[in-house]
Scaffold this active site. Structure first.
Site, short mmCIF file in Angstrom:
data_model
loop_
_atom_site.label_atom_id
_atom_site.label_comp_id
_atom_site.label_asym_id
_atom_site.label_seq_id
_atom_site.Cartn_x
_atom_site.Cartn_y
_atom_site.Cartn_z
N SER A 243 0.85 -1.19 0.00
CA SER A 243 0.00 0.00 0.00
C SER A 243 0.89 1.24 0.00
CB SER A 243 -0.89 0.00 1.24
OG SER A 243 -0.09 0.32 2.37
N LYS A 244 0.24 2.38 -0.01
CA LYS A 244 0.98 3.66 -0.07
C LYS A 244 2.04 3.79 1.02
CE LYS A 244 -1.42 6.87 -2.88
NZ LYS A 244 -2.85 6.99 -2.96
N ARG A 245 1.79 3.14 2.15
CA ARG A 245 2.76 3.19 3.25
C ARG A 245 4.14 2.71 2.81
NH1 ARG A 245 2.32 -0.33 7.04
NH2 ARG A 245 0.73 -1.56 5.97
N HIS A 246 4.17 1.83 1.80
CA HIS A 246 5.44 1.25 1.37
C HIS A 246 6.09 2.05 0.25
CE1 HIS A 246 2.96 -2.15 2.95
NE2 HIS A 246 4.05 -2.30 3.66
N GLY A 247 5.56 3.21 -0.06
CA GLY A 247 6.09 3.99 -1.18
C GLY A 247 5.03 4.06 -2.26
#
Ligand code: GLU
Length: 464
Positions: A243-247
């Site tokens: 998800s966005k948390r990972h880039g």
């Protein structure tokens, strides 16, 4: 068998890394076997599909160079065909009208849950020989249900996961058309895969539960079954769903950040597929190697450092003219002044070794295209009275030295020897005076690129 694969995104957002990887695998499989790769836009979810998302998918595919041979086909433009197949199935008895209201279906499920059973349609409207169906409620529009076999199993040999068997008792009589007559998702996929003569369905394993239903419908239609290969998800480095948390998870964020498509393709190819220890390979090689046997059964983990490492590799390999083209607009928006400055192509050639992205390359190259503004404290620290005579001699010799890196390097060494100084004692102040910063590529290369006039003018400012 003629290989025909497809990528069938739903245009409800951007092109996700996972989607791009699925597309890449389907594309490469078709390329490997001289087959056909089809792009199909599954846009029947009118609430979530947008033209912008369609555009984003097309752009992403184009950036990656995953060219389709047929399509794009849009499901919304195929409604007549779905209705035709629905009519045929109603006619031959493989589908039937169900007049149960949503409330009745819900009540049915409640009863089943209360009795500890798995909720499923109870078959009230399913025609059977000798069975009398309830009277049709007035004014109620029916859904169409698929008449799923009651007994036996659905099995397929998944090209990734191996043999899978699901009992038909687990499967409902699926709704294939809504009360307004519009076909449902699984039905459209089936008709399309059938009509488009898809030989291999390569898709994310979030669809594995749809497969037994789709197989049963295909069988009812008398269609040849495709090979199914369900590719495991991509997880973040912490093992959670990517998800966005990972880039960035949208493919088109990557060109914006300065990634090259060949780096992204090479990276995606290795996410869940391998060919021995090969890490760096071209798409030509990938298409010659790609097979479904070497797809991993376990989820792949997204590793941004590895992507950056590959990007650095491809930046180093890239043609300097191309790098210039990519870096220039970024530098223009940073206010680069290209007048009386070294040719950008030569600068990117010098700087590309260390750049992980085009943005890093552009940032690094900026040192040649802005007026230096060295920090006063740093100047005081490096341009000391002790080294000024040597700097003055260096400046003086710059007036006449042959302007080549070799000659400049030899000249600098002579000045160092004459004044009994070590390389950093001159290189640091020179860097500072010429560029305003202490970190630059080799000082001889920097001096050579700036050219005699600029070097003399800049040194003069501090030594006069
Ligand atoms: N439209 C589906 C999705 O975007 C893919 C369906 C399929 O590949 O069968 O997830």
């Amino acid at each position: 068998m003629t290989v025909r694969t497809r990528f069938a995104p739903s245009p409800t957002g951007f092109l996700h890394l996972g989607g791009a990887r699925t597309a890449l695998f389907a594309w490469a499989y078709a390329r490997r076997f001289g087959g056909t790769f089809i792009l199909r836009v599954e846009d029947t979810d009118l609430e979530r599909s947008t033209p912008e998302a369609v555009e984003a998918i097309l752009q992403g595919m184009e950036w990656l160079g995953l060219q389709h041979d047929e399509g794009p086909f849009y499901q919304m433009q195929r409604m007549d065909r779905y209705r035709e197949v629905l009519a045929q199935m109603l006619d031959d008895g493989s589908a039937y009208y169900c007049y149960a209201s949503p409330e009745e279906v819900e009540a049915m499920r409640e009863r089943q849950r209360a009795a500890g059973e798995k909720p499923r349609y109870d078959g009230t409207w399913r025609p059977e020989p000798g069975k009398t169906l309830p009277p049709v409620p007035e004014g109620r529009k029916p859904v169409v249900r698929f008449r799923n076999p009651l007994d036996g199993d659905v099995s397929w040999d998944d090209a990734v996961k191996g043999a899978i068997t699901i009992s038909n008792r687990e499967l409902d009589d699926l709704v294939i058309a809504r009360p307004d007559g519009t076909p449902t998702y699984n039905f459209c996929v089936v008709v399309d895969d059938w009509d488009m003569r898809i030989s291999h369905v390569i898709r994310g394993d979030d669809h594995v539960n749809n497969t037994p239903r789709q197989i049963n419908i295909l069988k009812a239609l008398g269609a040849t079954l495709p090979v199914y290969g369900h590719v495991p998800m991509i997880l973040g480095s912490d093992g959670e769903k990517l998800s966005k948390r990972h880039g960035a998870v949208s493919v088109m964020d990557y060109p914006a950040q300065g990634y090259l498509p060949e780096a992204m393709l090479n990276y995606l190819a290795r996410l869940g597929w391998s060919h021995g220890d090969e890490e760096i390979f071209s798409m030509e090689q990938f298409c010659a190697w790609f097979d479904l046997d070497h797809l991993s059964k376990s989820p792949a983990q997204f590793n941004p450092e590895k992507l950056a490492w590959l990007n650095n590799h491809y930046i180093r390999q890239a043609d300097d003219a191309r790098l210039e083209r990519l870096a220039r607009p970024r530098m223009e928006s940073e206010g680069a002044d290209f007048n009386n400055a070294p040719p950008l192509q030569a600068v990117v050639a010098l700087m590309k070794e260390r750049a992980n992205t085009i943005s890093e390359l552009a940032d690094a190259a900026m040192l040649f295209y802005r007026q230096p503004a060295p920090d006063a404290a740093l100047l005081a620290q490096h341009v000391t009275e002790a080294v000024k005579p040597a700097l003055a001699q260096y400046a003086d010799r710059c007036k006449t030295v042959t302007w080549s890196r070799e000659a400049l390097s030899a000249m600098l060494k002579e000045v160092l020897a004459t004044h009994k100084l070590k390389m950093p004692q001159l290189a640091m102040p020179l860097r500072l005076m010429l560029t305003g910063q202490l970190q630059t590529p080799s000082i001889d290369a920097v001096v050579e690129l700036f050219g005699r006039d600029t070097v003399l003018a800049r040194l003069d400012k501090f030594l006069a």
